[in-house]
Design a protein around this motif. Structure first.
Motif, PDB file in Angstrom:
ATOM      1  N   ASP A   2      -8.715  -0.547 -10.861  1.00 36.65           N
ATOM      2  CA  ASP A   2      -9.519   0.659 -10.748  1.00 36.65           C
ATOM      3  C   ASP A   2     -10.985   0.329 -10.888  1.00 36.65           C
ATOM      4  O   ASP A   2     -11.698   0.967 -11.633  1.00 36.65           O
ATOM      5  CB  ASP A   2      -9.110   1.644 -11.848  1.00 36.65           C
ATOM      6  CG  ASP A   2      -7.623   1.915 -11.796  1.00 36.65           C
ATOM      7  OD1 ASP A   2      -7.052   1.688 -10.733  1.00 36.65           O
ATOM      8  OD2 ASP A   2      -7.064   2.346 -12.806  1.00 36.65           O
ATOM      9  N   ASP A   3     -11.440  -0.689 -10.206  1.00 33.85           N
ATOM     10  CA  ASP A   3     -12.808  -1.084 -10.409  1.00 33.85           C
ATOM     11  C   ASP A   3     -13.594  -0.986  -9.115  1.00 33.85           C
ATOM     12  O   ASP A   3     -13.500  -1.845  -8.254  1.00 33.85           O
ATOM     13  CB  ASP A   3     -12.849  -2.520 -10.934  1.00 33.85           C
ATOM     14  CG  ASP A   3     -14.241  -2.885 -11.360  1.00 33.85           C
ATOM     15  OD1 ASP A   3     -15.126  -2.028 -11.214  1.00 33.85           O
ATOM     16  OD2 ASP A   3     -14.448  -4.008 -11.808  1.00 33.85           O
ATOM     17  N   PRO A   4     -14.368   0.070  -8.963  1.00 33.45           N
ATOM     18  CA  PRO A   4     -15.098   0.241  -7.709  1.00 33.45           C
ATOM     19  C   PRO A   4     -16.117  -0.866  -7.493  1.00 33.45           C
ATOM     20  O   PRO A   4     -16.399  -1.237  -6.358  1.00 33.45           O
ATOM     21  CB  PRO A   4     -15.786   1.589  -7.873  1.00 33.45           C
ATOM     22  CG  PRO A   4     -15.753   1.892  -9.311  1.00 33.45           C
ATOM     23  CD  PRO A   4     -14.620   1.146  -9.902  1.00 33.45           C
TER      24      PRO A   4
ATOM     25  N   ALA B  99     -14.803  -3.642  -5.379  1.00 31.62           N
ATOM     26  CA  ALA B  99     -14.504  -3.421  -3.963  1.00 31.62           C
ATOM     27  C   ALA B  99     -15.696  -3.749  -3.073  1.00 31.62           C
ATOM     28  O   ALA B  99     -16.820  -3.689  -3.517  1.00 31.62           O
ATOM     29  CB  ALA B  99     -14.069  -1.983  -3.744  1.00 31.62           C
TER      30      ALA B  99
ATOM     31  N   ARG C  94       2.272   1.948  -3.359  1.00 33.06           N
ATOM     32  CA  ARG C  94       1.246   2.391  -4.296  1.00 33.06           C
ATOM     33  C   ARG C  94       0.744   3.793  -4.027  1.00 33.06           C
ATOM     34  O   ARG C  94       0.199   4.438  -4.911  1.00 33.06           O
ATOM     35  CB  ARG C  94       0.052   1.447  -4.232  1.00 33.06           C
ATOM     36  CG  ARG C  94       0.170   0.274  -5.137  1.00 33.06           C
ATOM     37  CD  ARG C  94      -1.098  -0.534  -5.154  1.00 33.06           C
ATOM     38  NE  ARG C  94      -1.729  -0.641  -3.866  1.00 33.06           N
ATOM     39  CZ  ARG C  94      -3.005  -0.380  -3.644  1.00 33.06           C
ATOM     40  NH1 ARG C  94      -3.772   0.005  -4.607  1.00 33.06           N
ATOM     41  NH2 ARG C  94      -3.515  -0.505  -2.433  1.00 33.06           N
ATOM     42  N   SER C  95       0.896   4.243  -2.759  1.00 33.89           N
ATOM     43  CA  SER C  95       0.174   5.466  -2.411  1.00 33.89           C
ATOM     44  C   SER C  95       0.825   6.705  -3.011  1.00 33.89           C
ATOM     45  O   SER C  95       0.180   7.729  -3.122  1.00 33.89           O
ATOM     46  CB  SER C  95       0.038   5.598  -0.902  1.00 33.89           C
ATOM     47  OG  SER C  95       1.301   5.677  -0.332  1.00 33.89           O
ATOM     48  N   PHE C  96       2.083   6.616  -3.448  1.00 33.20           N
ATOM     49  CA  PHE C  96       2.662   7.745  -4.177  1.00 33.20           C
ATOM     50  C   PHE C  96       2.398   7.559  -5.662  1.00 33.20           C
ATOM     51  O   PHE C  96       2.544   6.466  -6.198  1.00 33.20           O
ATOM     52  CB  PHE C  96       4.171   7.821  -3.967  1.00 33.20           C
ATOM     53  CG  PHE C  96       4.562   8.246  -2.594  1.00 33.20           C
ATOM     54  CD1 PHE C  96       4.099   9.438  -2.077  1.00 33.20           C
ATOM     55  CD2 PHE C  96       5.384   7.464  -1.818  1.00 33.20           C
ATOM     56  CE1 PHE C  96       4.461   9.844  -0.810  1.00 33.20           C
ATOM     57  CE2 PHE C  96       5.750   7.857  -0.547  1.00 33.20           C
ATOM     58  CZ  PHE C  96       5.286   9.047  -0.041  1.00 33.20           C
ATOM     59  N   ASP C  97       2.070   8.649  -6.315  1.00 33.32           N
ATOM     60  CA  ASP C  97       1.868   8.603  -7.753  1.00 33.32           C
ATOM     61  C   ASP C  97       3.201   8.337  -8.461  1.00 33.32           C
ATOM     62  O   ASP C  97       4.270   8.596  -7.914  1.00 33.32           O
ATOM     63  CB  ASP C  97       1.301   9.946  -8.202  1.00 33.32           C
ATOM     64  CG  ASP C  97       0.746   9.876  -9.597  1.00 33.32           C
ATOM     65  OD1 ASP C  97      -0.430   9.540  -9.723  1.00 33.32           O
ATOM     66  OD2 ASP C  97       1.506  10.124 -10.560  1.00 33.32           O
TER      67      ASP C  97
ATOM     68  N   GLU D 180     -11.587  -3.442 -15.305  1.00 33.92           N
ATOM     69  CA  GLU D 180     -10.221  -3.066 -15.005  1.00 33.92           C
ATOM     70  C   GLU D 180      -9.865  -3.618 -13.637  1.00 33.92           C
ATOM     71  O   GLU D 180     -10.633  -3.475 -12.698  1.00 33.92           O
ATOM     72  CB  GLU D 180     -10.110  -1.545 -15.029  1.00 33.92           C
ATOM     73  CG  GLU D 180     -10.642  -1.015 -16.351  1.00 33.92           C
ATOM     74  CD  GLU D 180     -10.760   0.490 -16.392  1.00 33.92           C
ATOM     75  OE1 GLU D 180     -10.606   1.125 -15.350  1.00 33.92           O
ATOM     76  OE2 GLU D 180     -11.005   0.998 -17.485  1.00 33.92           O
TER      77      GLU D 180
ATOM     78  N   ARG E 258     -13.761  -6.435 -19.904  1.00 39.89           N
ATOM     79  CA  ARG E 258     -13.415  -5.041 -20.105  1.00 39.89           C
ATOM     80  C   ARG E 258     -13.148  -4.433 -18.732  1.00 39.89           C
ATOM     81  O   ARG E 258     -12.756  -3.307 -18.598  1.00 39.89           O
ATOM     82  CB  ARG E 258     -14.559  -4.294 -20.780  1.00 39.89           C
ATOM     83  CG  ARG E 258     -14.641  -4.624 -22.253  1.00 39.89           C
ATOM     84  CD  ARG E 258     -15.444  -3.594 -22.960  1.00 39.89           C
ATOM     85  NE  ARG E 258     -16.740  -3.474 -22.275  1.00 39.89           N
ATOM     86  CZ  ARG E 258     -17.584  -2.518 -22.539  1.00 39.89           C
ATOM     87  NH1 ARG E 258     -17.300  -1.605 -23.416  1.00 39.89           N
ATOM     88  NH2 ARG E 258     -18.746  -2.459 -21.921  1.00 39.89           N
TER      89      ARG E 258
ATOM     90  N   ASP F 117       0.831  -1.210   0.000  1.00 42.89           N
ATOM     91  CA  ASP F 117       0.000   0.000   0.000  1.00 42.89           C
ATOM     92  C   ASP F 117       0.858   1.249   0.000  1.00 42.89           C
ATOM     93  O   ASP F 117       0.552   2.239  -0.677  1.00 42.89           O
ATOM     94  CB  ASP F 117      -0.910   0.028   1.232  1.00 42.89           C
ATOM     95  CG  ASP F 117      -2.038  -0.969   1.111  1.00 42.89           C
ATOM     96  OD1 ASP F 117      -2.253  -1.460  -0.009  1.00 42.89           O
ATOM     97  OD2 ASP F 117      -2.683  -1.263   2.130  1.00 42.89           O
ATOM     98  N   LEU F 118       1.949   1.191   0.780  1.00 40.78           N
ATOM     99  CA  LEU F 118       2.842   2.348   0.883  1.00 40.78           C
ATOM    100  C   LEU F 118       3.458   2.656  -0.479  1.00 40.78           C
ATOM    101  O   LEU F 118       3.498   3.804  -0.915  1.00 40.78           O
ATOM    102  CB  LEU F 118       3.939   2.064   1.909  1.00 40.78           C
ATOM    103  CG  LEU F 118       4.894   3.216   2.166  1.00 40.78           C
ATOM    104  CD1 LEU F 118       4.196   4.290   2.979  1.00 40.78           C
ATOM    105  CD2 LEU F 118       6.132   2.748   2.895  1.00 40.78           C
TER     106      LEU F 118
END
Lengths: 296, 293
Positions: free
Chosen positions: A291-293, A296, A137-140, A288, A286, A134-135
């Motif tokens: 990025d798939d809400p 979640a 990933r959290s920076f762009d 993703e 299709r 997570d750490l």
């Protein structure tokens, strides 16, 4: 007994409304909650518009300047003399995405087993690996690129490292989710047939998770071609450098050509990768993966 | 002997066919493997990737990461932290700006993208041309990265958060328009037919037949978009479009590494917090019900 719509009178409706008020209108509490939720959002929006100067003449001034200067000077695209250079650098961009994604996948693969609940006995180790991911990933990408440009210098290597680091985090998450969702029975089968730990992974785990992992990796490659195209803005290699350079020098027509080329390259990579995903593993989704809400 | 011939024959046939199947699979694997190696070499050459430089770079990276955190003693913890976060008020102000930028861009982008999504849904758009045009416009809005939009808007709107907000808004319009259009295409057509049969207009169809079906999905997408936009808002500052990214960029450019470390920590904490909050909200039926009614 049937009720015909024509037989209903206004008095009937009023009587029903009296008996079942909730069926005709929401309760006072619901109404208050509704208006409070939307009202506070609207109030905050108006405050933001005010705070950032959208309600002043600056905004209108900017809009007219955007129309007159930016849009008018963007077309038609120009700079075809530099086309070979642009194409070469777009190739570099795609190569950065490719190597970065691959490095990330290679680093994440062993760690993803540590991060899955059904593979790691030690709960703190599993949880720690997840948080570590997570750490990362959290920076762009751009923030990592900025860091690596400072640490190892300008050029594509900084961009590759930025992509590799973010992707390590993303892949640990995606791979370990795939591993956690696998079917226990196949592993038990290998155990029952006398297989050892390595054989359990090779014949029990990998056949189940590899297609998912491959599909996710290809998808992230598509995604990273987009990311790599902007890393050059902070000097981390790729087409973003030329784009930012042309934009800052007000060479808008050349910038327009670069944007068009990048968009075309992104579409081409998307198309190829999708075709490959379908060919390799029959993945028609299709959807993703990250990025798939809905997921979640 | 003859009695056993048939089953043994089919078993043998199976063996032969299975062997052929394995051969074919192996050939495919070898082909993909070779193509992969070719790609890898080509990519390595194009990007001038050099393992040696990478290995040399790693110690420098750790060195740099260590420089981000100033020495903090256990005894003088409060004092050292105070030193480290000497400019906390300014950074918190930037952070607030960043969050509000993300919020405003999400609201504006969702409102405009949501409106356009009705024209980009095949089942709701009345004219194919409008559908096609909206789809292409949304595609352009989201394929061009938000930081590129930011570069463009900085030219017209000058340095500051306004350019960043507009950039994220444009990207959000494209993303929300597409996602919402997909939601719209999945609605049941029965309520729409009902409104149409009762003589409703296009707007009444949308308001009373479509919206009640799609609002919960819209809300999920919007909270998730807010999460992504906070990330975007932290980086548009790199090109002068406002937010905490601006402070980070200048502190790294000016070699104030401990400042950069402090800001990075603020960013991580914020992003993690927003992720958790947004996920909680997306999963809470009550929170959504307040908006949906």
């Amino acid at each position: 007994m049937t009720i015909r719509l024509a037989d209903l009178t206004a008095a009937d409706i009023a009587a029903e409304r009296e008996r079942f008020p909730r069926a005709f209108a929401p309760s006072l509490r619901e109404r208050v909650r509704f208006w409070l939720a939307w009202g506070s959002c609207a109030a905050l929006t108006v405050y933001c518009l005010y705070r950032f100067g959208f309600l002043s003449s600056d905004f209108l001034h900017g809009v007219s300047k955007f129309g007159a200067v930016v849009v008018a000077q963007l077309f038609p695209p120009a700079g075809y003399a530099d086309l070979p250079l642009f194409l070469k650098v777009i190739g570099e961009t795609i190569a950065m995405a490719f190597i970065g994604t691959l490095l990330g996948a290679v680093m994440a693969f062993p760690l993803s087993f540590l991060a899955s609940r059904n593979m790691t006995r030690s709960r703190p180790l599993q949880f720690g690996t997840r948080r570590f991911a997570d750490l990362l990933r959290s920076f762009d990408y751009l923030i990592w690129a900025l860091i690596f440009v400072r640490a190892i210098g300008l050029g594509p290597l900084a961009g590759i490292m930025a992509i590799a680091i973010v992707e390590t985090g993303t892949f640990i998450k995606l791979y370990s989710e795939a591993i956690e969702n696998l079917d226990r029975k196949q592993i038990d089968g290998i155990t029952a047939a006398g297989g050892n730990g390595l054989q359990r992974i090779r014949f029990g785990v990998l056949p189940q998770v590899l297609p998912m992992m491959l599909s996710n990796t290809l998808y992230m490659f598509e995604h990273n071609v987009r990311s790599a195209s902007i890393l050059g803005i902070v000097g981390a290699g790729g087409i973003g450098f030329l784009l930012a350079d042309r934009l800052r020098a007000y060479e808008l027509r050349e910038a327009c050509l670069i944007i068009i080329l990048v968009v075309l390259a992104v579409y081409a990579i998307d198309y190829l990768s999708r075709a490959l995903r379908e060919r390799l593993i029959g993945d028609h989704r299709r959807r993703e993966p990250v990025d798939d809400p809905a997921q979640a | 002997m003859t009695a056993n011939a048939a089953p043994r024959g089919s078993a043998a046939r199976f063996e032969i066919e299975y062997a052929a199947y394995r051969r074919k699979k192996r050939a495919y694997a070898a082909l993909f493997g070779a193509a992969f190696v070719v790609c890898l070499v080509a990519a390595g050459v194009t990007a001038k990737f050099d393992v040696l430089t990478l290995i040399q770079g790693l110690p420098r990276t750790t060195e740099f990461l260590v420089k981000l955190i100033p020495p903090i003693g256990l005894a003088t913890f409060a004092h050292d932290m105070g030193e480290w976060y000497w400019d906390l008020n300014k950074w918190l102000d930037s952070l607030l700006n960043t969050l509000l930028m993300a919020y405003l861009a999400t609201v504006l982008g969702t409102a405009i993208g949501g409106f356009l999504s009705f024209f980009a849904a095949r089942n709701l758009a009345r004219h194919y041309f409008i559908y096609w045009l909206t789809r292409r416009a949304l595609e352009i809005a989201r394929t061009v990265p938000d930081i590129v939009w930011a570069l463009l808007f900085v030219i017209a709107f000058g340095i500051g958060p306004m350019a960043g907000i507009l950039a994220i808004t444009v990207h959000t319009i494209g993303a929300q328009g597409k996602l919402f259009a997909e939601v719209n295409e999945n609605v049941s057509s029965l309520p729409i037919d009902g409104i149409r049969a009762a003589g409703g207009t296009w707007f009444q169809e949308i308001r009373f037949a479509v919206l009640p079906q799609v609002i919960p999905n819209y809300l999920s997408y919007t909270f998730w978009r807010m999460e992504l936009n906070v990330r975007s808002a932290t980086i548009v500052g790199f090109v002068g479009a406002g937010g905490i990214g601006h402070d980070l960029f200048t502190s790294i450019q000016l070699l104030y590494f401990s400042d950069a470390g402090a800001i990075l920590l603020i960013i991580v904490a914020t992003i993690m917090l927003i992720d958790i909050l947004s996920e909680q909200f997306r999963h809470s039926a009550i929170g959504k019900a307040a908006f949906a009614r």
